[in-house]
Write a protein that holds these residues in place. Structure first.
Motif, PDB file in Angstrom:
ATOM      1  N   LEU A 158       0.800  -1.437   0.012  1.00  0.00           N
ATOM      2  CA  LEU A 158       0.053  -0.059   0.343  1.00  0.00           C
ATOM      3  C   LEU A 158       0.496   1.393  -0.278  1.00  0.00           C
ATOM      4  CD1 LEU A 158      -3.552   0.242   1.976  1.00  0.00           C
ATOM      5  CD2 LEU A 158      -1.191   2.214   2.064  1.00  0.00           C
ATOM      6  N   GLU A 159       1.868   1.211   0.974  1.00  0.00           N
ATOM      7  CA  GLU A 159       2.866   2.626   0.411  1.00  0.00           C
ATOM      8  C   GLU A 159       3.212   2.422  -0.544  1.00  0.00           C
ATOM      9  OE1 GLU A 159       4.815   2.136   4.041  1.00  0.00           O
ATOM     10  OE2 GLU A 159       2.855   2.803   5.810  1.00  0.00           O
ATOM     11  N   GLN A 160       3.591   1.567  -0.935  1.00  0.00           N
ATOM     12  CA  GLN A 160       4.663   1.695  -1.849  1.00  0.00           C
ATOM     13  C   GLN A 160       3.788   2.507  -3.574  1.00  0.00           C
ATOM     14  OE1 GLN A 160       4.573  -1.339  -4.549  1.00  0.00           O
ATOM     15  NE2 GLN A 160       5.760   0.210  -6.184  1.00  0.00           N
ATOM     16  N   LYS A 161       2.570   2.194  -2.960  1.00  0.00           N
ATOM     17  CA  LYS A 161       1.578   2.247  -4.158  1.00  0.00           C
ATOM     18  C   LYS A 161       1.466   3.644  -3.780  1.00  0.00           C
ATOM     19  CE  LYS A 161       0.423  -2.050  -5.262  1.00  0.00           C
ATOM     20  NZ  LYS A 161      -0.837  -3.351  -4.892  1.00  0.00           N
ATOM     21  N   VAL A 162       1.465   4.036  -2.972  1.00  0.00           N
ATOM     22  CA  VAL A 162       0.705   6.268  -2.569  1.00  0.00           C
ATOM     23  C   VAL A 162       1.915   6.357  -2.910  1.00  0.00           C
ATOM     24  CG1 VAL A 162      -0.090   7.535  -0.630  1.00  0.00           C
ATOM     25  CG2 VAL A 162      -1.378   4.938  -0.988  1.00  0.00           C
ATOM     26  N   THR A 163       2.860   6.018  -2.278  1.00  0.00           N
ATOM     27  CA  THR A 163       4.091   6.762  -2.670  1.00  0.00           C
ATOM     28  C   THR A 163       5.111   6.663  -4.074  1.00  0.00           C
ATOM     29  OG1 THR A 163       5.041   5.851  -0.664  1.00  0.00           O
ATOM     30  CG2 THR A 163       6.954   6.811  -2.306  1.00  0.00           C
ATOM     31  N   HIS A 164       3.962   5.801  -5.092  1.00  0.00           N
ATOM     32  CA  HIS A 164       4.197   5.921  -6.331  1.00  0.00           C
ATOM     33  C   HIS A 164       3.700   6.718  -7.125  1.00  0.00           C
ATOM     34  CE1 HIS A 164       5.427   4.561 -10.004  1.00  0.00           C
ATOM     35  NE2 HIS A 164       4.532   3.998 -10.655  1.00  0.00           N
ATOM     36  N   ALA A 165       2.530   7.298  -6.691  1.00  0.00           N
ATOM     37  CA  ALA A 165       1.179   7.314  -7.333  1.00  0.00           C
ATOM     38  C   ALA A 165       1.443   9.269  -6.897  1.00  0.00           C
ATOM     39  CB  ALA A 165       0.006   7.637  -6.365  1.00  0.00           C
ATOM     40  N   MET A 166       2.380   9.458  -6.420  1.00  0.00           N
ATOM     41  CA  MET A 166       2.675  11.135  -5.699  1.00  0.00           C
ATOM     42  C   MET A 166       3.832  12.181  -6.118  1.00  0.00           C
ATOM     43  SD  MET A 166      -0.091  11.400  -3.527  1.00  0.00           S
ATOM     44  CE  MET A 166       0.478  13.038  -3.758  1.00  0.00           C
ATOM     45  N   GLU A 167       4.782  10.688  -6.851  1.00  0.00           N
ATOM     46  CA  GLU A 167       5.807  10.761  -7.995  1.00  0.00           C
ATOM     47  C   GLU A 167       5.409  11.397  -9.103  1.00  0.00           C
ATOM     48  OE1 GLU A 167       7.998   6.628  -7.586  1.00  0.00           O
ATOM     49  OE2 GLU A 167       8.455   7.598  -5.823  1.00  0.00           O
ATOM     50  N   ILE A 168       3.909  11.193  -9.644  1.00  0.00           N
ATOM     51  CA  ILE A 168       2.791  11.244 -10.991  1.00  0.00           C
ATOM     52  C   ILE A 168       2.350  12.594 -10.749  1.00  0.00           C
ATOM     53  CG2 ILE A 168       1.810   9.969 -12.776  1.00  0.00           C
ATOM     54  CD1 ILE A 168       3.092   7.546 -10.904  1.00  0.00           C
ATOM     55  N   HIS A 169       2.365  12.989 -11.580  1.00  0.00           N
ATOM     56  CA  HIS A 169       0.629  14.160 -11.742  1.00  0.00           C
ATOM     57  C   HIS A 169       0.232  13.791 -12.799  1.00  0.00           C
ATOM     58  CE1 HIS A 169       3.065  17.506 -10.219  1.00  0.00           C
ATOM     59  NE2 HIS A 169       4.135  16.569 -10.042  1.00  0.00           N
ATOM     60  N   GLY A 170      -0.706  14.187 -12.692  1.00  0.00           N
ATOM     61  CA  GLY A 170      -2.430  13.913 -13.668  1.00  0.00           C
ATOM     62  C   GLY A 170      -3.027  13.090 -12.457  1.00  0.00           C
ATOM     63  N   ALA A 171      -4.531  12.661 -13.629  1.00  0.00           N
ATOM     64  CA  ALA A 171      -5.117  11.812 -12.193  1.00  0.00           C
ATOM     65  C   ALA A 171      -5.092  10.396 -12.343  1.00  0.00           C
ATOM     66  CB  ALA A 171      -6.608  11.524 -13.512  1.00  0.00           C
ATOM     67  N   ARG A 172      -5.062  10.116 -10.810  1.00  0.00           N
ATOM     68  CA  ARG A 172      -4.704   8.872 -10.399  1.00  0.00           C
ATOM     69  C   ARG A 172      -5.775   8.210  -9.778  1.00  0.00           C
ATOM     70  NH1 ARG A 172      -0.555  11.994  -6.823  1.00  0.00           N
ATOM     71  NH2 ARG A 172      -1.981  13.811  -8.529  1.00  0.00           N
ATOM     72  N   TYR A 173      -5.717   7.246  -9.481  1.00  0.00           N
ATOM     73  CA  TYR A 173      -7.157   6.322  -8.226  1.00  0.00           C
ATOM     74  C   TYR A 173      -6.150   4.835  -7.674  1.00  0.00           C
ATOM     75  CZ  TYR A 173     -11.349   3.925  -7.342  1.00  0.00           C
ATOM     76  OH  TYR A 173     -12.771   3.702  -6.799  1.00  0.00           O
ATOM     77  N   ILE A 174      -6.575   5.365  -6.684  1.00  0.00           N
ATOM     78  CA  ILE A 174      -6.051   3.882  -5.953  1.00  0.00           C
ATOM     79  C   ILE A 174      -7.168   3.065  -4.933  1.00  0.00           C
ATOM     80  CG2 ILE A 174      -4.738   3.223  -3.942  1.00  0.00           C
ATOM     81  CD1 ILE A 174      -2.726   5.041  -4.725  1.00  0.00           C
ATOM     82  N   HIS A 175      -7.637   1.967  -5.387  1.00  0.00           N
ATOM     83  CA  HIS A 175      -8.841   1.437  -3.830  1.00  0.00           C
ATOM     84  C   HIS A 175      -7.999   0.422  -3.796  1.00  0.00           C
ATOM     85  CE1 HIS A 175     -12.774   0.175  -5.791  1.00  0.00           C
ATOM     86  NE2 HIS A 175     -12.595  -0.553  -4.632  1.00  0.00           N
ATOM     87  N   ILE A 176      -8.690   1.121  -1.795  1.00  0.00           N
ATOM     88  CA  ILE A 176      -8.138  -0.044  -0.957  1.00  0.00           C
ATOM     89  C   ILE A 176      -9.204  -0.404  -0.034  1.00  0.00           C
ATOM     90  CG2 ILE A 176      -6.750   0.304   1.226  1.00  0.00           C
ATOM     91  CD1 ILE A 176      -5.744   3.203   0.495  1.00  0.00           C
ATOM     92  N   PHE A 177      -9.204  -1.701  -0.071  1.00  0.00           N
ATOM     93  CA  PHE A 177     -10.053  -2.664   0.852  1.00  0.00           C
ATOM     94  C   PHE A 177      -9.664  -2.721   1.446  1.00  0.00           C
ATOM     95  CE2 PHE A 177     -11.385  -7.051   2.213  1.00  0.00           C
ATOM     96  CZ  PHE A 177     -12.151  -6.758   1.558  1.00  0.00           C
ATOM     97  N   VAL A 178     -10.998  -1.985   2.593  1.00  0.00           N
ATOM     98  CA  VAL A 178     -10.973  -1.398   4.557  1.00  0.00           C
ATOM     99  C   VAL A 178     -12.034  -2.718   4.800  1.00  0.00           C
ATOM    100  CG1 VAL A 178      -9.808   0.315   3.803  1.00  0.00           C
ATOM    101  CG2 VAL A 178     -12.186  -0.122   3.568  1.00  0.00           C
ATOM    102  N   PRO A 179     -11.982  -3.120   5.284  1.00  0.00           N
ATOM    103  CA  PRO A 179     -13.247  -4.145   6.001  1.00  0.00           C
ATOM    104  C   PRO A 179     -13.862  -3.556   6.984  1.00  0.00           C
ATOM    105  CG  PRO A 179     -10.674  -5.759   6.284  1.00  0.00           C
ATOM    106  CD  PRO A 179     -10.407  -4.932   5.600  1.00  0.00           C
ATOM    107  N   CYS A 180     -14.891  -3.846   7.586  1.00  0.00           N
ATOM    108  CA  CYS A 180     -15.827  -2.995   8.036  1.00  0.00           C
ATOM    109  C   CYS A 180     -16.736  -4.129   9.124  1.00  0.00           C
ATOM    110  CB  CYS A 180     -17.014  -2.029   7.400  1.00  0.00           C
ATOM    111  SG  CYS A 180     -18.620  -1.426   8.940  1.00  0.00           S
ATOM    112  N   PRO A 181     -16.362  -4.324  10.354  1.00  0.00           N
ATOM    113  CA  PRO A 181     -16.865  -5.109  11.368  1.00  0.00           C
ATOM    114  C   PRO A 181     -17.990  -4.912  11.651  1.00  0.00           C
ATOM    115  CG  PRO A 181     -14.716  -3.684  12.139  1.00  0.00           C
ATOM    116  CD  PRO A 181     -15.149  -2.952  10.792  1.00  0.00           C
ATOM    117  N   LEU A 182     -18.700  -4.077  12.011  1.00  0.00           N
ATOM    118  CA  LEU A 182     -20.187  -3.778  11.947  1.00  0.00           C
ATOM    119  C   LEU A 182     -20.840  -4.006  10.524  1.00  0.00           C
ATOM    120  CD1 LEU A 182     -22.024  -1.922  14.011  1.00  0.00           C
ATOM    121  CD2 LEU A 182     -21.920  -0.436  12.844  1.00  0.00           C
ATOM    122  N   GLY A 183     -20.400  -4.132   9.360  1.00  0.00           N
ATOM    123  CA  GLY A 183     -21.364  -3.737   8.233  1.00  0.00           C
ATOM    124  C   GLY A 183     -21.309  -5.058   7.799  1.00  0.00           C
TER     125      GLY A 183
END
Lengths: 541, 328
Positions: free
Chosen positions: B219-244
């Motif tokens: 995850l960190e490597q992808k976010v860091t890489h995204a910040m090295e690039i300009h233009g539109a970027r999209y990261i989709h992060i999987f986050v479990p929800c104990p309640l739902g």
């Protein structure tokens, strides 16, 4: 009030919201007992010294190790490593090669001439140690560290006991043994050789000792009655192995039969092979599963061409023939004779049927209890006679070097307390770090670095060491396979995985603590701790 | 991190490791990490989204030298972090509406450009509802204009804040308040929903990636890489929800890990519309391992397991594994 429209409150930080109030369970950092430490007969802090070795700090690792066991180079060769059997990593891929790393540390210490720290405070007390085997040496070392004057009296011509006169050279080279013994003597331990104690009370009186630790071992080979012709050559294993240390090597002939199923029987058969015997046959009355010898040693012996006659007893021996009777196991697993006999050609027969203790030095000592040929001791290792303690092969226990070393340490602590008029109370043991308490996901896969084994051809003809050691990179790799079961190794997982930043990192060496103002008690830190060093406990209501 | 850490066997996959240099450790191992999303937020016990947001924003903060502005869509993340007058955010942060986070971020980026602040970077973030449903038009616009914004979607697969209603990111058979586990096809139906990472790739924007709270280094490597690039970027992060999801709070990371290992949530990166890397499955597990720890899938199990639907879920996972080449 000069706030914008519809704004009535100053902005504030959510730190004002103490979410710790939600909690019904709280996490707690714990130290659990690693299974290796739990299994070690010498009570070594194995996880502790591997932790130091992992950082490449071998001297620190050696110092942690020798806090419990002064003989790591010997231990790394002859110990049957119950630690590795217990190792949790065994359930993941293969257990950590603890014994190999121990040997590496022991060899490093000998190579670099590391010394034990000098004794700081002399107690003024003097303790007599009878026997310079593993147990006696260990007791002497620990007593000396505690500041007591120690004198070892040894009946043999050299120190080491069964490590010298029982364990063959191909398992324990003598320069290693000499090096580790000398380091203990260098602490100021006195050693008198060739002096057999015949009356313990007189010796204590004569030397005005305040206490004594007896560790004379078990050196008398057990005999069994075997009808034999007058020219049959029958030896006992203990004398045979002892004579290997002398100038004249014993003559066994081309075909040697060894009677017994313990490690000693294997030592004799493997030694016979090295002395030039074409055939070395072990006769044992039960099956391989029932054999008391350790499987790794049996395996090495079989590789070297040692043969085993399972389910057999010896009925008769003559100059060139031994008659063996076949046995079957009954429903209780006990061997029963059959009508089947077999004749084996043999030039000599070596009996390896166990050893007895020479208890002559204890005659007339009041209060002593002797049962089944061994001296009975209380849980504090003291015999029935106040001030006389005993350990090693002469007390009832498994007879291995490691157990002996453990006895020496335990006895030293109790002797120290006794000399000060106290009782030694060991610290309560931590809960065991079992595999189910770990999260092994975080450990990457790495298989055990196997010590190179001497080529078969070479090892049956010489007394070179069979198993050689790891080199530095191997040993480091092996040490780093340790899972650090039950003990925080500062992997930062708890600090990272907390959704509420409720774990405070205290910096290298200082571990972590919880910030209970914000910890909601979700338990992710417990689930994701690789080594099982956190547990959840109910919050006091 | 792609590089194999030789000899550091213990803890190679952990957050930190005392045997590694500071640079080789994760941002989260840092004693002085920014904690962009601070303590005291009102997320539930074991919230995957709170964890994912801190992982991502802390990494972006380090990558930009703390020159970061975040725009937030309405949703759990916004609600639990900023109950008036408190905020958990330790960065400049703005919230407008449920559906316009991408458009507001476009505006913030444009303002920085006008001001000549080339160093200040912009992130837009929201849940799956604000991203895949309500904010989808604005998001697609941001992509096609290639605005200089990193959009992060924290995907917990339903509208959790309002009471667990189905979104277009809800998986088949999952029980939600609007897809109850009743009738002949209990839970969410098969054949619905959309895959926004693939739609983002179809815009041929410079960078698209998926990530998970179960793999911090990735995850960190992808976010860091995204910040090295300009233009539109999209990261989709999987986050479990104990309640739902009806899972135990302590299992949040475990469940995220199982979603990866069974193949239901593939981890990959795409540059200019092409998949360029994937994170292989380390130890493959059947989908049941993942499903049976969540009450939203409980109707698949019980006395008479719904083998047909479990099979169908397994086929989805197998298809992902084949499509992305997830087995080494």
């Amino acid at each position: 009030m000069d706030k914008p429209f519809a704004i009535t409150l100053d902005p504030g930080s959510s730190l004002a919201n103490k979410t710790g109030a939600w909690r019904t369970n709280r996490p707690l950092y714990v130290d659990r007992l690693p299974p290796c430490n739990h299994a070690c007969p010498a009570g070594e802090n194995i996880q502790g010294w591997l932790y130091q070795a992992e950082s490449g700090n071998y001297e620190a690792a050696w110092r942690v190790l020798t806090g419990d066991n002064p003989l790591p180079a010997i231990m790394g060769r002859v110990c049957y490593h119950p630690c590795e059997t217990a190792c949790n990593r065994g359930q993941l891929d293969e257990s950590v090669g603890i014994n190999s790393v121990e040997r590496f540390l022991g060899d490093e210490a000998l190579k670099k001439h590391w010394k034990f720290s000098p004794v700081k405070d002399e107690s003024g007390k003097r303790v007599l140690v009878v026997g310079a085997g593993p147990s006696g040496l260990s007791a002497a070392y620990h007593l000396r560290r505690l500041g007591h004057g120690v004198k070892i009296v040894e009946a043999g011509p050299l120190a080491g006991g069964m490590m010298r006169f029982g364990i063959p050279k191909y398992r324990l080279p003598r320069d290693v043994l000499d090096g580790e013994v000398q380091r203990i003597l260098d602490m100021g331990v006195e050693l008198e050789l060739n002096c057999k104690v015949t009356n313990i009370l007189e010796t204590i009186d004569a030397g005005s000792f305040d206490a004594a630790f007896l560790a004379v071992g078990a050196h008398i080979g057990k005999r069994a009655y075997i009808p034999a012709g007058s020219s049959a050559r029958i030896l006992d294993a203990v004398s045979f192995l002892r004579s290997m240390e002398g100038e004249d090597r014993p003559k066994l002939g081309r075909r040697v039969v060894v009677y017994g199923g313990g490690n000693t029987a294997l030592d004799v058969a493997r030694t016979a092979k090295r002395l030039g015997a074409e055939e070395a046959i072990i006769v044992y009355r039960r099956t391989r599963e029932k054999m008391p010898a350790h499987d790794s040693e049996l395996e090495e012996a079989l590789q070297e061409g040692v043969l085993v006659k399972w389910l057999s007893t010896i009925r008769h021996a003559s100059e060139s023939t031994i008659v063996v009777q076949k046995m079957v196991l009954d429903e209780t697993g006990f061997p029963q004779p059959t009508d089947e006999y077999e004749a084996l050609e043999a030039d000599s027969l070596v009996l390896a049927l166990g050893q007895d203790v020479d208890l002559s030095l204890l005659e007339g000592v009041p209060g002593l209890e002797i049962k089944d040929g061994t001296v009975q001791v209380a849980p504090n290792m003291m015999t029935g006679h106040a001030g006389i303690f005993a350990g090693g092969d002469m007390v009832p226990a498994e007879r291995t070097v490691t157990v002996g070393v453990g006895h020496g340490k335990k006895a030293a602590r109790h002797i120290d307390a006794w000399l000060h008029g106290r009782a030694y109370v060991p610290a309560p043991k931590h809960e065991l770090a079992t595999f189910d308490k770990m999260n092994p996901w975080y450990y990457s896969d790495a298989s055990k670095t196997v010590r190179p084994v001497l080529e078969l051809a070479r090892r049956t003809s010489t007394f070179d060491e069979v198993v050689s050691g790891l080199d530095e990179t191997n040993a480091l790799f092996e040490a780093r396979r340790c899972l650090s079961c039950g003990n925080c190794f500062e992997c930062d997982n708890c600090y990272g995985v907390c959704p509420d930043n409720a774990v405070i990192k205290l910096g290298p060496g200082n571990r972590f603590e919880f910030n209970f103002d914000y910890c909601k008690g979700c338990g992710i830190c417990v689930s994701e701790c690789p080594c099982g060093a956190i547990k959840m406990v109910p919050e006091a209501s | 991190m792609d590089t194999q850490i030789k000899f550091y066997q213990t803890g190679t996959f952990t957050v930190g490791n005392r045997l590694l240099t500071e640079e080789q450790r994760t941002v989260q191992a840092d004693m002085h990490r920014t904690n962009s999303l601070n303590s005291g937020h009102r997320a539930c016990q074991g919230c995957g989204e709170a964890l994912g947001a801190r992982y991502a924003i802390d990494a972006a903060m380090r990558a930009t030298g703390n020159q970061l502005i975040a725009v937030n869509a309405t949703g759990c993340l916004e609600v639990f972090s900023t109950p008036y007058p408190e905020t958990s955010w330790q960065i400049p942060w703005i919230h407008s509406l449920f559906g316009n986070a991408a458009a507001v971020a476009t505006g913030v980026a444009a303002a920085q450009r006008v001001l000549g602040r080339t160093d200040v970077r912009v992130i837009a973030q929201g849940g799956d509802g604000g991203t895949t449903d309500i904010g989808f038009g604005c998001l697609s616009g941001m992509f096609e204009r290639n605005d200089d914004v990193l959009y992060i979607c924290y995907d917990n697969e339903a509208y959790m804040n309002t009471g667990v209603q189905r979104s277009s990111a809800t998986p088949p058979t999952a029980r939600t308040a609007t897809t109850p586990a009743v009738g002949t096809a209990p839970g969410n139906v098969f054949g619905t929903g959309k895959n926004v990472p693939l739609i983002a790739m179809a815009h041929r924007i410079p960078y698209v990636a998926t990530a998970s709270v179960a793999n911090l280094r990735d995850l960190e490597q992808k976010v860091t890489h995204a910040m090295e690039i300009h233009g539109a970027r999209y990261i989709h992060i999987f986050v479990p929800c104990p309640l739902g999801w009806g899972s135990a709070p302590e299992d949040t990371i475990l469940i995220a890990r199982l979603a990866i290992e069974c193949g239901l949530f593939p981890l990959f990166e795409a540059h200019d519309g092409k998949v360029t890397s994937r994170t292989p499955i380390r130890r493959q597990v059947p989908v049941t391992e993942y499903l049976n720890k969540q009450k939203r899938f409980a109707h698949l199990f019980g006395k008479t397991p719904d083998t047909a639907r479990i099979e169908q879920m397994q086929r989805m996972a197998d298809q992902n594994i084949a499509d992305f080449g997830l087995l080494q």
